[in-house]
Design a protein around this motif. Structure first.
Motif, PDB file in Angstrom:
ATOM      1  N   ARG A  29       0.951  -1.212  -0.092  1.00  0.00           N
ATOM      2  CA  ARG A  29       0.091  -0.029   0.090  1.00  0.00           C
ATOM      3  C   ARG A  29       0.900   1.029  -0.004  1.00  0.00           C
ATOM      4  N   LEU A  30       1.884   1.333   0.722  1.00  0.00           N
ATOM      5  CA  LEU A  30       2.782   2.384   0.943  1.00  0.00           C
ATOM      6  C   LEU A  30       3.260   2.544  -0.488  1.00  0.00           C
ATOM      7  N   ALA A  31       3.838   1.684  -1.153  1.00  0.00           N
ATOM      8  CA  ALA A  31       4.520   1.739  -2.355  1.00  0.00           C
ATOM      9  C   ALA A  31       3.533   2.365  -3.650  1.00  0.00           C
ATOM     10  N   THR A  32       2.434   1.830  -3.413  1.00  0.00           N
ATOM     11  CA  THR A  32       1.334   2.337  -4.454  1.00  0.00           C
ATOM     12  C   THR A  32       1.058   3.839  -4.241  1.00  0.00           C
ATOM     13  N   THR A  33       1.072   4.214  -3.023  1.00  0.00           N
ATOM     14  CA  THR A  33       0.603   5.490  -2.718  1.00  0.00           C
ATOM     15  C   THR A  33       1.392   6.774  -3.121  1.00  0.00           C
ATOM     16  N   GLY A  34       2.871   6.124  -3.278  1.00  0.00           N
ATOM     17  CA  GLY A  34       3.750   7.412  -3.795  1.00  0.00           C
ATOM     18  C   GLY A  34       4.752   7.695  -2.734  1.00  0.00           C
ATOM     19  N   VAL A  35       4.977   7.205  -1.584  1.00  0.00           N
ATOM     20  CA  VAL A  35       5.974   7.281  -0.516  1.00  0.00           C
ATOM     21  C   VAL A  35       7.274   7.564  -1.190  1.00  0.00           C
ATOM     22  N   ASP A  36       8.187   8.203  -0.732  1.00  0.00           N
ATOM     23  CA  ASP A  36       9.619   8.377  -1.180  1.00  0.00           C
ATOM     24  C   ASP A  36      10.240   7.238  -1.048  1.00  0.00           C
ATOM     25  N   SER A  37      10.267   6.767   0.351  1.00  0.00           N
ATOM     26  CA  SER A  37      10.958   5.492   0.708  1.00  0.00           C
ATOM     27  C   SER A  37      10.160   4.863   1.705  1.00  0.00           C
ATOM     28  N   ILE A  38      10.406   3.621   2.261  1.00  0.00           N
ATOM     29  CA  ILE A  38       9.878   2.871   3.108  1.00  0.00           C
ATOM     30  C   ILE A  38      10.795   2.395   4.221  1.00  0.00           C
ATOM     31  N   GLY A  39      10.406   2.687   5.439  1.00  0.00           N
ATOM     32  CA  GLY A  39      11.472   2.264   6.580  1.00  0.00           C
ATOM     33  C   GLY A  39      11.055   0.937   7.353  1.00  0.00           C
ATOM     34  N   ALA A  40      11.584  -0.082   6.946  1.00  0.00           N
ATOM     35  CA  ALA A  40      11.362  -1.320   7.381  1.00  0.00           C
ATOM     36  C   ALA A  40      12.197  -1.642   8.678  1.00  0.00           C
ATOM     37  N   LEU A  41      11.574  -2.101   9.679  1.00  0.00           N
ATOM     38  CA  LEU A  41      12.288  -2.328  10.891  1.00  0.00           C
ATOM     39  C   LEU A  41      12.838  -1.182  11.586  1.00  0.00           C
ATOM     40  N   GLY A  42      12.178  -0.135  11.595  1.00  0.00           N
ATOM     41  CA  GLY A  42      12.501   1.073  12.425  1.00  0.00           C
ATOM     42  C   GLY A  42      11.693   0.785  13.757  1.00  0.00           C
ATOM     43  N   SER A  43      11.599   1.660  14.727  1.00  0.00           N
ATOM     44  CA  SER A  43      11.217   1.544  16.066  1.00  0.00           C
ATOM     45  C   SER A  43       9.577   1.178  15.940  1.00  0.00           C
ATOM     46  N   THR A  44       8.963   1.641  14.973  1.00  0.00           N
ATOM     47  CA  THR A  44       7.613   1.275  14.743  1.00  0.00           C
ATOM     48  C   THR A  44       7.553  -0.087  14.064  1.00  0.00           C
ATOM     49  N   GLY A  45       8.657  -0.439  13.330  1.00  0.00           N
ATOM     50  CA  GLY A  45       8.778  -2.106  13.047  1.00  0.00           C
ATOM     51  C   GLY A  45       9.079  -2.925  14.244  1.00  0.00           C
ATOM     52  N   SER A  46       9.284  -2.401  15.455  1.00  0.00           N
ATOM     53  CA  SER A  46       9.626  -3.367  16.458  1.00  0.00           C
ATOM     54  C   SER A  46      10.900  -3.980  16.280  1.00  0.00           C
ATOM     55  N   GLU A  53      16.526 -14.095  12.450  1.00  0.00           N
ATOM     56  CA  GLU A  53      16.036 -14.459  11.446  1.00  0.00           C
ATOM     57  C   GLU A  53      14.669 -13.836  10.922  1.00  0.00           C
ATOM     58  N   GLN A  54      14.167 -13.385  11.796  1.00  0.00           N
ATOM     59  CA  GLN A  54      12.802 -12.659  11.572  1.00  0.00           C
ATOM     60  C   GLN A  54      13.166 -11.476  11.082  1.00  0.00           C
ATOM     61  N   ARG A  55      14.326 -10.685  11.272  1.00  0.00           N
ATOM     62  CA  ARG A  55      14.579  -9.393  10.760  1.00  0.00           C
ATOM     63  C   ARG A  55      14.804  -9.778   9.279  1.00  0.00           C
ATOM     64  N   ALA A  56      15.557 -10.798   9.064  1.00  0.00           N
ATOM     65  CA  ALA A  56      16.162 -10.798   7.482  1.00  0.00           C
ATOM     66  C   ALA A  56      14.695 -11.271   6.648  1.00  0.00           C
ATOM     67  N   HIS A  57      13.951 -12.128   7.503  1.00  0.00           N
ATOM     68  CA  HIS A  57      12.704 -12.271   6.615  1.00  0.00           C
ATOM     69  C   HIS A  57      11.692 -10.880   6.363  1.00  0.00           C
ATOM     70  N   ALA A  58      11.698 -10.142   7.458  1.00  0.00           N
ATOM     71  CA  ALA A  58      10.951  -8.733   7.170  1.00  0.00           C
ATOM     72  C   ALA A  58      11.469  -8.080   6.048  1.00  0.00           C
ATOM     73  N   ALA A  59      12.956  -7.979   6.141  1.00  0.00           N
ATOM     74  CA  ALA A  59      13.709  -7.173   5.123  1.00  0.00           C
ATOM     75  C   ALA A  59      13.318  -7.987   3.700  1.00  0.00           C
ATOM     76  N   GLN A  60      13.405  -9.041   3.598  1.00  0.00           N
ATOM     77  CA  GLN A  60      13.202  -9.614   2.242  1.00  0.00           C
ATOM     78  C   GLN A  60      11.577  -9.287   1.947  1.00  0.00           C
ATOM     79  N   ILE A  61      10.701  -9.361   2.858  1.00  0.00           N
ATOM     80  CA  ILE A  61       9.238  -9.065   2.478  1.00  0.00           C
ATOM     81  C   ILE A  61       9.151  -7.714   1.957  1.00  0.00           C
ATOM     82  N   ALA A  62       9.635  -6.754   2.686  1.00  0.00           N
ATOM     83  CA  ALA A  62       9.616  -5.187   2.330  1.00  0.00           C
ATOM     84  C   ALA A  62      10.189  -4.927   1.023  1.00  0.00           C
TER      85      ALA A  62
END
Length: 297
Positions: A29-46, A53-62
């Motif tokens: 949804r973020l990508a299609t809305t036109g944001v300039d970048s996406i921050g994966a695994l920030g503080s909001t991303g816990s 392993e979970q963080r590597a998986h999340a990075a791949q998904i993002a």
């Protein structure tokens, strides 16, 4: 990538795994809305609560869900060796940049903080954003320390937590930091209720919590500020004050967790323990604020 709006989504989790479907939908949804970048695994991303392993998986998904929109991946950890492992995982996943907060248990000296960034940046093949977040890390950067770190290879942006309330003082604060860093390093604001003030004071980018779930509202504010419409940006921010008040009372992560579950974007339980969802009274207040502000995903 280090200008405009960088949107930081939740990483919805159960105690066993990342909710891949929900996380994919949030990032797409973020990508299609036109944001300039996406921050994966920030503080909001816990990020601090997840395994390597979970963080590597999340990075791949993002990266896969972002569809070419730059993804900035958080790599903070207590030990430098662990940070380097996380950096390697994120780069292998295709991250466009990395985000590093100096996590610690023992208080760090300025030389230790500098040493962390020195050790990490020499190993990178992508740019790095320095994450200054004393509310969670309890590490307090001076402008002089930022200036030292900004000279290191691959440092591309500094994410500061706040600026003064007074517009003139806010400009002076941004100008003072900018005078100590290379022209190639941008300055970003992260405290959401200070975003309009920071952007109109000269910050280049908003590293946004609300943008991770409500990108349209965050984009409207960002684009107004970028166009030089300071009054419009301020009005848009003031209109979001019911949400900012909840952020200040409960923390932005818990409020966004409640918002996502209220809208059916995630399960009701979407935070890793020991974090817990807001109680029912607070959740009703979040829902009421979203309804009043007509915020939808």
């Amino acid at each position: 990538m280090f200008h405009g709006l960088s949107a930081f989504p939740l990483t919805p989790t159960t105690e066993q795994r990342i909710d891949t479907a929900a996380y994919t939908a949030l990032v797409t949804r973020l990508a299609t809305t036109g944001v300039d970048s996406i921050g994966a695994l920030g503080s909001t991303g816990s990020y601090a609560y997840l395994t390597r392993e979970q963080r590597a998986h999340a990075a791949q998904i993002a990266v896969e869900a972002a569809g070419g929109v730059p993804v900035i991946v958080g790599i903070g950890a207590l030990r430098t060796s662990h940070v380097l492992q996380l950096a390697e995982d994120a780069q292998k996943a295709g991250a466009s940049a990395l985000l590093l907060a100096p996590m610690t248990y023992q208080p760090l000296t300025e030389d230790e903080v500098f040493g962390l960034y020195e050790d990490v940046t020499r190993e990178l093949s992508v740019p790095l954003c320095v994450y200054d977040n004393p509310a969670t890390t309890h590490v307090h950067f001076t402008d002089e320390l930022h200036g030292r770190i900004a000279q290191l290879p691959n440092v591309a942006s500094i994410k500061i937590p706040s600026v003064p309330d007074d517009p003139s003082a806010a400009e002076l604060r941004v100008d003072a930091l900018r005078a100590l860093i290379p022209d190639t390093v941008t300055i970003g604001i992260s405290g959401d209720w200070m975003a309009a003030r920071g952007l109109t004071a000269g910050c280049d980018v908003w590293y946004s919590v609300i943008g991770g779930t409500f990108p349209q509202a965050a984009l409207a504010l960002t684009r107004a500020a970028q166009a030089g419409h300071a009054l419009k940006a301020t009005e848009l921010s003031e209109g979001l004050e019911p949400l900012w008040a909840l952020f200040r009372q409960h923390g932005s992560l818990r409020v966004m967790s409640a918002a996502a579950s209220h809208l059916g974007l995630t399960e009701a339980t979407n935070l890793p323990r020991p974090l817990r969802a807001l109680d029912e009274t607070a959740r009703r207040r979040v829902a009421a604020a979203l309804d009043a502000l007509q915020l939808t995903f």
